[in-house]
Structures are given as C-alpha cells and as structure tokens.
Design an enzyme around this catalytic site. Structure first.
Site, PDB file in Angstrom:
ATOM      1  N   ASN A   1       1.119   3.427  -3.004  1.00  0.00           N
ATOM      2  CA  ASN A   1       1.567   3.865  -4.335  1.00  0.00           C
ATOM      3  C   ASN A   1       1.004   5.230  -4.712  1.00  0.00           C
ATOM      4  OD1 ASN A   1       2.698   1.351  -4.489  1.00  0.00           O
ATOM      5  ND2 ASN A   1       1.252   0.546  -5.999  1.00  0.00           N
ATOM      6  N   GLY A   2      -0.289   5.422  -4.427  1.00  0.00           N
ATOM      7  CA  GLY A   2      -0.951   6.676  -4.812  1.00  0.00           C
ATOM      8  C   GLY A   2      -0.346   7.862  -4.079  1.00  0.00           C
TER       9      GLY A   2
ATOM     10  N   LEU B   1      10.749 -20.561  -4.632  1.00  0.00           N
ATOM     11  CA  LEU B   1       9.861 -19.649  -3.896  1.00  0.00           C
ATOM     12  C   LEU B   1       8.466 -19.727  -4.506  1.00  0.00           C
ATOM     13  CD1 LEU B   1       9.351 -17.109  -1.991  1.00  0.00           C
ATOM     14  CD2 LEU B   1       9.978 -15.706  -3.962  1.00  0.00           C
TER      15      LEU B   1
ATOM     16  N   ASP C   1       0.826  -1.216   0.000  1.00  0.00           N
ATOM     17  CA  ASP C   1       0.000   0.000   0.000  1.00  0.00           C
ATOM     18  C   ASP C   1       0.860   1.267   0.000  1.00  0.00           C
ATOM     19  OD1 ASP C   1      -2.423   1.327  -0.038  1.00  0.00           O
ATOM     20  OD2 ASP C   1      -2.583   1.401   2.150  1.00  0.00           O
TER      21      ASP C   1
ATOM     22  N   HIS D   1       1.979   3.282  -9.099  1.00  0.00           N
ATOM     23  CA  HIS D   1       1.821   1.841  -9.319  1.00  0.00           C
ATOM     24  C   HIS D   1       3.006   1.319 -10.129  1.00  0.00           C
ATOM     25  CE1 HIS D   1      -2.037   2.115  -7.527  1.00  0.00           C
ATOM     26  NE2 HIS D   1      -2.643   2.704  -8.536  1.00  0.00           N
TER      27      HIS D   1
ATOM     28  N   ARG E   1     -12.414   1.843  -7.839  1.00  0.00           N
ATOM     29  CA  ARG E   1     -11.595   3.031  -8.145  1.00  0.00           C
ATOM     30  C   ARG E   1     -12.001   3.597  -9.501  1.00  0.00           C
ATOM     31  NH1 ARG E   1      -5.627   2.361  -5.524  1.00  0.00           N
ATOM     32  NH2 ARG E   1      -6.400   1.688  -3.499  1.00  0.00           N
TER      33      ARG E   1
ATOM     34  N   SER F   1     -10.694  -7.170  -4.282  1.00  0.00           N
ATOM     35  CA  SER F   1     -12.020  -7.226  -4.915  1.00  0.00           C
ATOM     36  C   SER F   1     -12.707  -5.868  -4.815  1.00  0.00           C
ATOM     37  CB  SER F   1     -12.858  -8.341  -4.283  1.00  0.00           C
ATOM     38  OG  SER F   1     -12.714  -8.383  -2.881  1.00  0.00           O
ATOM     39  N   GLU F   2     -12.267  -5.042  -3.878  1.00  0.00           N
ATOM     40  CA  GLU F   2     -12.858  -3.701  -3.719  1.00  0.00           C
ATOM     41  C   GLU F   2     -12.183  -2.657  -4.627  1.00  0.00           C
ATOM     42  OE1 GLU F   2     -11.963  -5.681  -1.053  1.00  0.00           O
ATOM     43  OE2 GLU F   2     -14.038  -6.275  -0.730  1.00  0.00           O
TER      44      GLU F   2
ATOM     45  N   ARG G   1      -1.534   8.862 -10.051  1.00  0.00           N
ATOM     46  CA  ARG G   1      -1.443   7.667  -9.205  1.00  0.00           C
ATOM     47  C   ARG G   1      -0.797   6.486  -9.944  1.00  0.00           C
ATOM     48  NH1 ARG G   1      -4.483   7.333  -4.709  1.00  0.00           N
ATOM     49  NH2 ARG G   1      -4.666   5.114  -5.076  1.00  0.00           N
TER      50      ARG G   1
HETATM   51  C1  IPE Z   1      -5.391  -2.805  -0.131  1.00  0.00           C
HETATM   52  O1  IPE Z   1      -5.084  -1.466  -0.263  1.00  0.00           O
HETATM   53  C2  IPE Z   1      -5.333  -3.484  -1.470  1.00  0.00           C
HETATM   54  C3  IPE Z   1      -4.015  -3.594  -2.085  1.00  0.00           C
HETATM   55  C4  IPE Z   1      -2.875  -3.171  -1.610  1.00  0.00           C
HETATM   56  C5  IPE Z   1      -3.992  -4.263  -3.344  1.00  0.00           C
HETATM   57  P1  IPE Z   1      -6.216  -0.358  -0.412  1.00  0.00           P
HETATM   58  O2  IPE Z   1      -5.507   0.949  -0.540  1.00  0.00           O
HETATM   59  O3  IPE Z   1      -7.147  -0.711  -1.499  1.00  0.00           O
HETATM   60  O4  IPE Z   1      -6.985  -0.459   0.970  1.00  0.00           O
HETATM   61  P2  IPE Z   1      -7.913   0.591   1.699  1.00  0.00           P
HETATM   62  O5  IPE Z   1      -8.889   1.073   0.683  1.00  0.00           O
HETATM   63  O6  IPE Z   1      -7.025   1.720   2.165  1.00  0.00           O
HETATM   64  O7  IPE Z   1      -8.509  -0.140   2.853  1.00  0.00           O
HETATM   65  C1  IPE Z   2      -1.751   0.158  -3.320  1.00  0.00           C
HETATM   66  O1  IPE Z   2      -1.508   1.515  -3.342  1.00  0.00           O
HETATM   67  C2  IPE Z   2      -1.922  -0.420  -4.710  1.00  0.00           C
HETATM   68  C3  IPE Z   2      -3.276  -0.874  -5.021  1.00  0.00           C
HETATM   69  C4  IPE Z   2      -4.299  -0.846  -4.224  1.00  0.00           C
HETATM   70  C5  IPE Z   2      -3.487  -1.420  -6.349  1.00  0.00           C
HETATM   71  P1  IPE Z   2      -2.702   2.557  -3.329  1.00  0.00           P
HETATM   72  O2  IPE Z   2      -3.079   2.835  -4.742  1.00  0.00           O
HETATM   73  O3  IPE Z   2      -3.798   2.123  -2.450  1.00  0.00           O
HETATM   74  O4  IPE Z   2      -1.967   3.847  -2.718  1.00  0.00           O
HETATM   75  P2  IPE Z   2      -2.567   4.855  -1.662  1.00  0.00           P
HETATM   76  O5  IPE Z   2      -3.019   4.072  -0.480  1.00  0.00           O
HETATM   77  O6  IPE Z   2      -3.685   5.582  -2.327  1.00  0.00           O
HETATM   78  O7  IPE Z   2      -1.404   5.737  -1.346  1.00  0.00           O
HETATM   79 MG    MG Z   3      -4.171   2.366  -0.487  1.00  0.00          MG
END
Ligand code: IPE
Ligand code: IPE
Ligand code: MG
Length: 245
Positions: free
Chosen positions: A19-20, A128, A17, A34, A68, A63-64, A30
C-alpha cells in the site's frame, strides 16, 4: 489427477502488502495507499465467494506494525473503524462470517467493541469465513495456544503428556477452519513477516509483485491457477501421490 474440486484451495491467506509503495508512486501519503487497498479487500471477498473458497484470512495489521509512525498507525485505526461501519452490512448480506484474529486487547475500546459486534452479528453466516488478522503475530498465536494448553493442564483437564501437535493446533486461532492451502503475498517481498507460522507448514506459497491496491479478480485467478498446478506431496514421492489419486 485429483478432482477439479480439490484444485480449489479451501483456505487462502493473504499478506496484503504494498500500500505504501503504491501511494508513493503517486506522490501521495501512505494512508492514501491503505485507503485504496480497501477496494482490493472487496475484490478478494467477491473472488472467494465466487470460487467457493471456504476461508479467507487477511493480514491487515501485524503485531510489529505498531512500530510505524504514530500518524500512520492512527490513520490505519481510523480506516478500520470507518471500514467496519461501511462494509459490515454488505458482508453480512452476502453471508460472510467475519472474525478478527489477534490480540484485540491492544485496541481502543470503541474499535474493539465494533470488532466484537461485527463478529457477533455475522456469527451465523456460512458462505465464507473472512478472518481479519489484526495485532496478529504467528509467534503470539503459538504462545497463546501453549498458554491455553498449560491452563488446561493446571485445571487437571489435560495431562502434559497429551500435548501433541494436534492438541496444540486445536488452541491456535483458526483451528476450527480448513487447513491453510494457499498463502499469498502481494507487493514483491518474499517473506512471511510473522503471519501464520504454525499454519503455513504445508501451505503452498505464492508471491506476486502486484501491489495490494492493484489486486483484482484476474490477479487472484492467476494465483489459483498456479495453485491448481502444484503437486502437494506432504513428504511422499511424486509417484506415490500419482498412484494415490
Ligand atoms: C506485513 O507487511 C503485515 C501486513 C501486511 C499487515 P509489512 O509491510 O508490515 O511487513 P515487512 O515489514 O515488510 O516485513
Ligand atoms: C501493507 O502495506 C499494509 C499494512 C502493513 C498495514 P504497507 O504499508 O506495508 O506498504 P509498503 O510495503 O510500505 O509498500
Ligand atoms: Mg509492507
């Protein structure tokens, strides 16, 4: 004290988590974050190979995450497709067995075919297990396990009274791999976000503020050091654990 070998987790899962936010800090879209996160994936694989970790399970798309904006979902799908083309040769060369876990039916046929192809191609590797969770949800995993058990009952292969924790566990996605030891989440949030709900029951949890694209060997080494200092009691007392080892 447990032997040093027991101090290395056999199975590590990571919620990749941040990346954005990493991209936002750089005033970039964003998708840039990624993209940058791919390097951290390579770091995590290399780290796992070096440290003798048997299974590495990465949360790449929940799945959620379909909720986006369509542009971000599209960019992620493009990235997965390109990453599959670019990375599989090297992973295969390093003896990595790739598995995609999640409901793969939701993906475009081209992407799904490549995922299945990568799984088939690397199926004989044993250095692995790299499990990539895509369109994965912990509740989905438990529901699909229950469905499979129900189907076995309907076929007369299993009695309903035989559905125990162990039987249900045997139908979950990672049943053939070591139990989850260490659950890492980067990016500063302290939640599970519907990742490995069943498997997390007795995993050690580790949270770091480091954003996923900044994760490197040193950051992962800190997580392993922290894990090595944990006492896993499984309901027993500290004294019982000390006397048992
Ligand atoms: C969880 O991160 C999913 C992945 C890293 C693939 P999210 O960024 O989607 O989670 P929430 O929305 O903050 O709970
Ligand atoms: C996790 O990074 C990657 C995915 C969920 C695909 P995010 O995209 O959730 O990054 P933040 O949490 O918005 O920084
Ligand atoms: Mg996130």
């Amino acid at each position: 004290m447990a032997s040093p070998a027991a101090r290395v987790p056999r199975h590590v899962a990571i919620v990749m988590d941040g990346n954005g936010r990493w991209a936002k800090k750089r005033l970039r879209p964003r998708s840039f974050g990624h993209h940058a996160g791919q390097k951290a994936v390579r770091e995590a694989v290399e780290f796992s190979l070096r440290n003798g970790i048997e299974s590495l399970t990465l949360f790449a798309f929940s799945s959620e995450n379909w909720n986006r904006p369509a542009t971000e979902v599209g960019a992620l799908m493009d990235l997965f497709l390109k990453a599959l083309d670019k990375e599989v040769d090297e992973l295969h060369g390093n003896g990595v067995r790739i598995r995609f876990v999640g409901d793969l039916d939701a993906f475009a046929p081209e992407l799904r075919q490549r995922m299945l192809g990568a799984m088939e191609r690397t199926a004989g590797n044993a250095a692995l297990n790299m499990n990539v969770a895509v369109n994965y949800g912990g509740r989905w995993d438990i529901a699909q396990a229950a469905r499979k058990a129900a189907e076995a009952v309907a076929r007369g292969e299993l009695a309903a009274s035989q559905i125990t924790e162990d039987t249900l566990a045997s139908y979950t996605c990672l049943a053939d791999q070591p139990p989850l030891d260490l659950f890492i989440r980067t990016g500063g949030e302290h939640r599970v976000s519907n990742f490995l709900l069943w498997q997390v029951a007795y995993a050690e949890l580790y949270f770091t503020d480091t954003l996923w694209p900044d994760v490197d060997q040193a950051c992962l080494a800190e997580a392993l050091d922290d894990y090595a200092r944990r006492e896993r009691r499984y309901g027993r007392t500290g004294e019982q654990v000390a006397n048992a080892s």
